[in-house]
Design an enzyme around this catalytic site. Sequence first.
Site, PDB file in Angstrom:
ATOM      1  N   GLU B  40       0.830  -1.214   0.000  1.00  0.00           N
ATOM      2  CA  GLU B  40       0.000   0.000   0.000  1.00  0.00           C
ATOM      3  C   GLU B  40       0.867   1.269   0.000  1.00  0.00           C
ATOM      4  OE1 GLU B  40      -2.030   0.522   3.731  1.00  0.00           O
ATOM      5  OE2 GLU B  40      -3.653   1.722   2.864  1.00  0.00           O
ATOM      6  N   LYS B 113     -10.473   2.487  -1.129  1.00  0.00           N
ATOM      7  CA  LYS B 113     -10.521   1.839   0.194  1.00  0.00           C
ATOM      8  C   LYS B 113     -11.802   2.191   0.949  1.00  0.00           C
ATOM      9  CE  LYS B 113      -7.360   1.421   4.216  1.00  0.00           C
ATOM     10  NZ  LYS B 113      -5.958   1.768   4.624  1.00  0.00           N
ATOM     11  N   CYS B 150      -5.506  -2.738   2.776  1.00  0.00           N
ATOM     12  CA  CYS B 150      -5.112  -2.729   4.193  1.00  0.00           C
ATOM     13  C   CYS B 150      -6.294  -2.970   5.151  1.00  0.00           C
ATOM     14  CB  CYS B 150      -4.372  -1.434   4.502  1.00  0.00           C
ATOM     15  SG  CYS B 150      -3.358  -1.575   6.014  1.00  0.00           S
TER      16      CYS B 150
END
Lengths: 288, 288
Positions: B40, B113, B150
């Site tokens: 990331e 995300k 993540c």
Amino acid sequence: MILSAIQMAMAEDVATNVATAERLVREAANQGAQVVLIPELFEGHYFCKDQTAEDLKRAIPIDGHPTVEHFRSVARELGVVLPISVYERANNALFNTVALIDADGTVMGVYRKSHIPDGPGYTEKYYFSPGDTGFRVWNTKYGTIGVGICWDQWFPEAARAMALQGAEAILYPTAIGTEPPNPKWDSSGHWQRVMQGHAGANLVPVVAANRIGREEGRATEITFYGSSFIADPTGAKVAEANRTEEAVLVAKFDREEMRQMRLSWGLFRDRRPELYRSLTGLDGGACC
Amino acid sequence: MILSAIQMAMAEDVATNVATAERLVREAANQGAQVVLIPELFEGHYFCKDQTAEDLKRAIPIDGHPTVEHFRSVARELGVVLPISVYERANNALFNTVALIDADGTVMGVYRKSHIPDGPGYTEKYYFSPGDTGFRVWNTKYGTIGVGICWDQWFPEAARAMALQGAEAILYPTAIGTEPPNPKWDSSGHWQRVMQGHAGANLVPVVAANRIGREEGRATEITFYGSSFIADPTGAKVAEANRTEEAVLVAKFDREEMRQMRLSWGLFRDRRPELYRSLTGLDGGACC
């Protein structure tokens, strides 16, 4: 909160199995256990190996169910919470059911297995309707617990639904072992890892109680692989039985510490429920 | 389907990190990798350790983004699929985004995300809006892949949503390490187990690529713990990096065999979408 899993082999007859389970529950209580999990359908052999109409007669209504009544007395005497797995007859429907007995012997309610497997050796769709209770938790004397049943343990949605209702621990009575089409195939690691994932993702302990022993059906035999375990809220195994022996697992958890961990880790704060509609089949997400 | 995860330390400047990532992507491609995952936000240090308005300037629109453009060339030259993690500016909103580059260099689309963490050392809510794309999968040259970013890796709902859309593998670029309030606390096992659970529950491989190294912020430092890994469809780790060294992990999977496993295991057949509404906040299930 002191959780326990019992691992045992099943005989053919109910009385022997009830006596064995009671003996192990007493052993767990002697070790301080407050919530004791007995394996799935422990009243007898796992009859779903074959499809036999005769076995449909095993189902009994929960109200006055002899095994449930028996363990109400045991729970009251020992002051332990007991989820009791039985084959339930509910008028014309048959369910794979857990009756949740609180530490004072009260039946707090039932949960009916939502996810029903079907495949060689595990032909449960012949025996059970898919449960109609939805996922449930109970605020017992020792904390709020959720119970799924065997195949439910493979579904992250079930664990999450219980956690969202406030489950501080999730329990799975189970009957799983060899796969008849390929007796060398061993799902025990897979089985454990999926439940360890539920524990870690929901930050609650998970308890799985499986049976052991070889059972012969009409055309099919299964050797149940035990491997019962207790996972902590990070998914790490803190107690584990082997594949062949009777066992009583006990593990202690601090409820307040776990609650604080759930809050500080922030997972429940950061969920995006509006993005999860595809899981429900709404918004067409379940296809393609 | 040959999947790869790259583990690397990040320098302060973009050019160095792009060069390092490219070197490791080439090494992965030399080993036969078809889909290569870089960690990331690999363009620089993990700036979310502190809240600094200056760092908001790191965000760049995806269209013409120099790092994305660079890796489009690399992808085309090597014939590999590359999910590229960048800080995206979209008019007045800023997102933590992956641009998915197919093996011919085409940008197939972006995923933003969905789950944004916030806590000491990881104050991402200051930098990123919660993603507005929903969970996505892409039918690349080598198979259908889903990418979470993540913190998304902690949410079973995200993995399931990708699996329901047909993901044959799920990838998570990551930046995770020590927790500043308690530098001795180590979440690496927890982190791995939750993703292993997603793999096992959805019967797809999971790939996680994390950074390594110690990075100092203004008031906060983090040592990233690596431990990048690839899990097979039962959740077992088949490749794993250590906590401190650069690494290229590669693992091969048979798509047809995995598809057959998903069908024969029956989990997707036996879901009960109508019972999962509480996960979406509908039916009042998300409270209490």
